[in-house]
Scaffold this motif. Structure first.
Motif, short mmCIF file in Angstrom:
data_model
loop_
_atom_site.label_atom_id
_atom_site.label_comp_id
_atom_site.label_asym_id
_atom_site.label_seq_id
_atom_site.Cartn_x
_atom_site.Cartn_y
_atom_site.Cartn_z
N GLY A 166 -2.92 3.04 -18.54
CA GLY A 166 -3.09 2.24 -17.34
C GLY A 166 -2.28 0.96 -17.35
N PHE A 167 -2.26 0.29 -18.50
CA PHE A 167 -1.47 -0.94 -18.61
C PHE A 167 0.03 -0.66 -18.46
CE2 PHE A 167 -5.10 -2.84 -21.22
CZ PHE A 167 -5.51 -3.68 -20.19
N GLN A 168 0.52 0.44 -19.10
CA GLN A 168 1.95 0.72 -18.99
C GLN A 168 2.30 1.21 -17.58
OE1 GLN A 168 3.94 3.72 -18.79
NE2 GLN A 168 2.12 4.96 -18.41
N ALA A 169 1.41 1.97 -16.94
CA ALA A 169 1.66 2.41 -15.56
C ALA A 169 1.67 1.21 -14.62
CB ALA A 169 0.60 3.42 -15.13
N SER A 170 0.76 0.27 -14.86
CA SER A 170 0.71 -0.95 -14.03
C SER A 170 1.99 -1.75 -14.18
CB SER A 170 -0.48 -1.81 -14.44
OG SER A 170 -1.70 -1.12 -14.25
N LEU A 171 2.49 -1.84 -15.41
CA LEU A 171 3.74 -2.56 -15.66
C LEU A 171 4.90 -1.89 -14.93
CD1 LEU A 171 5.01 -4.93 -17.28
CD2 LEU A 171 5.49 -3.27 -19.10
N PHE A 172 4.97 -0.55 -15.03
CA PHE A 172 6.06 0.19 -14.38
C PHE A 172 6.04 0.01 -12.87
CE2 PHE A 172 7.43 3.97 -12.06
CZ PHE A 172 8.74 4.08 -12.49
N PHE A 173 4.88 0.28 -12.25
CA PHE A 173 4.83 0.25 -10.79
C PHE A 173 4.88 -1.17 -10.23
CE2 PHE A 173 3.02 4.51 -11.57
CZ PHE A 173 3.91 5.24 -10.80
N GLY A 176 -1.91 1.74 -9.62
CA GLY A 176 -1.81 1.53 -8.17
C GLY A 176 -2.45 0.24 -7.72
N LEU A 177 -3.53 -0.16 -8.38
CA LEU A 177 -4.27 -1.35 -7.95
C LEU A 177 -3.57 -2.64 -8.35
CD1 LEU A 177 -7.96 -0.30 -8.72
CD2 LEU A 177 -6.84 -0.46 -6.49
N VAL A 178 -2.92 -2.65 -9.52
CA VAL A 178 -2.30 -3.90 -9.98
C VAL A 178 -1.15 -4.34 -9.06
CG1 VAL A 178 -1.00 -4.98 -11.87
CG2 VAL A 178 -3.05 -3.63 -12.38
N PRO A 179 -0.21 -3.45 -8.67
CA PRO A 179 0.82 -3.89 -7.72
C PRO A 179 0.23 -4.36 -6.39
CG PRO A 179 1.48 -1.85 -8.77
CD PRO A 179 0.04 -2.08 -9.13
N LEU A 180 -0.87 -3.72 -5.97
CA LEU A 180 -1.55 -4.15 -4.75
C LEU A 180 -2.11 -5.56 -4.92
CD1 LEU A 180 -2.59 -3.53 -1.92
CD2 LEU A 180 -4.59 -2.44 -2.97
N ALA A 181 -2.70 -5.81 -6.08
CA ALA A 181 -3.22 -7.15 -6.38
C ALA A 181 -2.09 -8.18 -6.39
CB ALA A 181 -3.96 -7.14 -7.72
N LEU A 228 0.83 -1.21 0.00
CA LEU A 228 0.00 0.00 0.00
C LEU A 228 0.86 1.27 0.00
CD1 LEU A 228 -2.96 -0.75 2.44
CD2 LEU A 228 -3.11 -0.23 0.00
N LEU A 229 2.09 1.17 0.52
CA LEU A 229 2.98 2.34 0.55
C LEU A 229 3.32 2.82 -0.84
CD1 LEU A 229 5.43 1.31 3.43
CD2 LEU A 229 3.54 2.96 3.52
N THR A 230 3.30 1.92 -1.81
CA THR A 230 3.51 2.32 -3.21
C THR A 230 2.18 2.43 -3.96
OG1 THR A 230 3.91 0.01 -3.84
CG2 THR A 230 5.84 1.37 -3.37
N ALA A 231 1.20 1.62 -3.55
CA ALA A 231 -0.10 1.65 -4.24
C ALA A 231 -0.86 2.95 -3.98
CB ALA A 231 -0.95 0.46 -3.83
N VAL A 232 -0.82 3.43 -2.74
CA VAL A 232 -1.60 4.63 -2.38
C VAL A 232 -1.20 5.86 -3.18
CG1 VAL A 232 -1.95 6.32 -0.52
CG2 VAL A 232 -2.36 3.90 -0.10
N PRO A 233 0.10 6.23 -3.27
CA PRO A 233 0.43 7.41 -4.07
C PRO A 233 0.08 7.26 -5.55
CG PRO A 233 2.44 6.28 -3.38
CD PRO A 233 1.31 5.68 -2.62
N VAL A 234 0.21 6.03 -6.07
CA VAL A 234 -0.11 5.83 -7.48
C VAL A 234 -1.62 5.97 -7.73
CG1 VAL A 234 0.04 4.24 -9.43
CG2 VAL A 234 1.90 4.37 -7.79
#
Length: 394
Positions: A219-226, A348-353, A48-54
Motif C-alpha cells: 500500500g505504501f509503495q502503491a501510494s508513492l507510485f500513484f 487510490g486514497l493517498v493521491p486523493l488526499a 478522482l479520475l486517477t483515484a477511482v481506478p486505483v
C-alpha cells in the motif's frame, strides 16, 4: 525447444498485458490541469479520475479467485483485456466528467482482477525464476506508464489539443496484448481450476500477521507510485513548466523506473536479499523527496531520476513478497488478492488526499511531506517483517 519457445511467448504475452495496466491511470497525469480547466473541476474532483481506478484495483482484487475459477486463465484474461481496450477507446467520444469516472471505475475493476491471476500464473509457470518473470511483468507496467505519461502530452498537441483523442489512443496496446496472449496460451498450457480445488487447505492470509505487513508495504509503495504519477506533473506546472515539459518530468521518472525494473530483478537472481534492496531503494527515494522539498526548479530533474529508481525497485519487490510466502499458484493468488486489495485502496486514497491538501494549501509543499511519510512507513514495515522471509531465493 518447443517448451522454451512456449515459455518465451508466454513471457512476451505477460509483458504486453502488463503494458495495459497503467495507461488508463497515468495518461491522465500530464493532462490533469487541462482536463480540470476544460471541465471546470476542482483539484479534488479531477484527482478522482486517477483515484477511482486505483481504489477499484483494491476493492475488486478478491474477485480474481472467482473469475479464474469461472473462466480460466486464457478466456478470463482475454475478456478483461477486451474491457480495458474498449473502454479506453470510447473515451474518444467522451467530454464529460461522469462518463470519464465510469470508464475509470470499470477499467479499475478489470485491472484488479488481472493482477492476482498474472501473479499466480508466474508462480505456477516460473517457480524457479520468479524474480525474472516478475521483473518482466513489472517492466511491462513501467513501460506502459512511461509511454502514456511521456507521450500523452505530445499526442494532445499533435491531435489539435483534444485530450479525449490523446486518452483513447492507448486502446491500441490492448489489441496487441489480446492477440499475443491468445496465441501464447494454447489449450494445453491452461490448467482448469475446479471449484473444489480452489477451496485450498492453506490458512487464509486475512488471519496472517505477515500478510497484513506485506499489505501495508504494498500500500505504501502503491501510494508513492500513484501520488507521483498523478501530481508530479502538476507540481512541475506549479514551477512554471508547460504541459509537454511537465510530461517530460514524468517521462524521466518512468524511464528511471524502467531501468530499475530491469536491474533489480536481475540483481535479485544473484543477490536475493530482499531487505537490502528495499532499504537501498528507500534511501534513494528519501534523497529524491528532499530535493523536491527544496523547491528548486533544476533539482526536479535529479529528484525524478531518483524517485523513478525507487519506484522501479520497490514494485517488483512488493510483488515478490506474497509469492515468497506461498507454496503454490492457488495460495499465491489468494495472498496477492489480499495484498492488492488493501494496497491499491491505499494507493487510490493517498493521491486523493493530496488533491484535498492541494486545494486547501494552494501549494505542493504538503505533497512532498506526504511522500516522505510513505517512505518512512515502508522502512518501518520492512523492519517489522521477519528478515528470514526477505532473504529467500528468487
Amino acid at each position: 525447444m518447443n517448451s522454451q519457445k512456449s515459455m518465451t511467448s508466454l513471457l512476451l504475452a505477460i509483458f504486453l498485458i502488463a503494458l495495459n495496466l497503467r495507461p488508463a491511470v497515468t495518461s491522465i497525469g500530464p493532462l490533469l490541469e487541462t482536463i480540470k480547466k476544460d471541465l471546470h473541476l476542482s483539484n479534488s474532483e479531477v484527482s478522482l479520475l486517477t483515484a477511482v481506478p486505483v481504489i477499484c484495483m483494491g476493492l475488486f482484487a478478491p474477485l480474481a479467485v472467482h473469475w479464474l475459477n469461472k473462466f480460466g486463465q486464457k478466456r478470463g484474461i482475454s475478456l478483461l483485456i477486451g474491457v480495458i481496450g474498449i473502454l479506453t477507446l470510447v473515451r474518444v467520444w467522451l467530454h464529460d466528467y461522469v462518463s470519464l469516472l465510469i470508464t475509470a471505475f470499470v477499467i479499475g475493476v478489470a485491472i484488479a482482477i488481472i493482477g492476482p491471476i498474472i501473479s499466480s500464473l508466474i508462480k505456477e509457470k516460473f517457480p524457479t525464476r520468479m524474480a525474472s518473470a516478475i521483473g518482466i511483468y513489472s517492466l511491462g507496467m513501467g513501460a506502459g506508464a512511461t509511454l502514456s505519461a511521456g507521450l500523452t502530452g505530445v499526442l494532445y498537441v499533435w491531435v489539435g489539443e483534444r485530450w479525449e483523442f490523446a486518452l483513447a489512443f492507448w486502446s491500441t496496446l490492448a489489441l496487441l496484448a489480446y492477440l499475443v496472449w491468445f496465441v501464447a496460451m494454447k489449450p494445453q498450457h491452461e490448467r482448469a481450476v475446479a471449484t473444489e480445488q480452489q477451496q485450498a487447505t492453506f490458512r487464509s492470509p486475512w488471519t496472517n500477521r505477515r500478510a497484513w505487513l506485506i499489505l501495508l508495504f504494498f500500500g505504501f509503495q502503491a501510494s508513492l507510485f500513484f501520488s507521483l504519477t498523478t501530481w508530479l506533473a502538476s507540481a512541475a506546472s506549479e514551477l512554471g513548466f508547460s504541459v509537454i515539459e511537465a510530461g517530460s518530468v514524468i517521462s524521466v521518472l518512468t524511464v528511471s523506473q524502467i531501468l530499475a525494473n530491469i536491474c533489480i530483478p536481475l540483481l535479485l537472481e544473484k543477490f536475493p536479499n530482499r531487505s537490502f534492496w528495499i532499504y537501498f531503494s528507500l534511501f534513494i527515494g528519501t534523497i529524491g523527496v528532499v530535493l523536491l522539498i527544496t523547491g528548486n526548479v533544476v533539482l526536479i530533474w535529479p529528484a525524478s531520476i531518483l524517485l523513478g529508481f525507487t519506484l522501479g525497485g520497490l514494485f517488483p519487490l512488493a510483488l515478490l513478497l506474497p509469492l515468497d510466502e506461498t507454496t503454490d499458484a492457488k495460495e499465491a493468488n489468494a495472498w496477492t488478492a489480499m495484498v492488492q486489495t488493501g494496497g491499491f485502496i491505499m494507493g487510490g486514497l493517498v493521491p486523493l488526499a493530496i488533491g484535498i491538501l492541494y486545494d486547501f494549501s494552494g501549494t505542493h509543499q504538503m505533497t512532498y511531506y506526504v511522500l516522505l511519510v510513505l517512505i518512512v512507513g515502508m522502512f518501518v514495515v520492512t523492519l517489522l517483517l521477519n528478515k528470514k522471509a526477505l532473504h529467500v531465493q528468487g
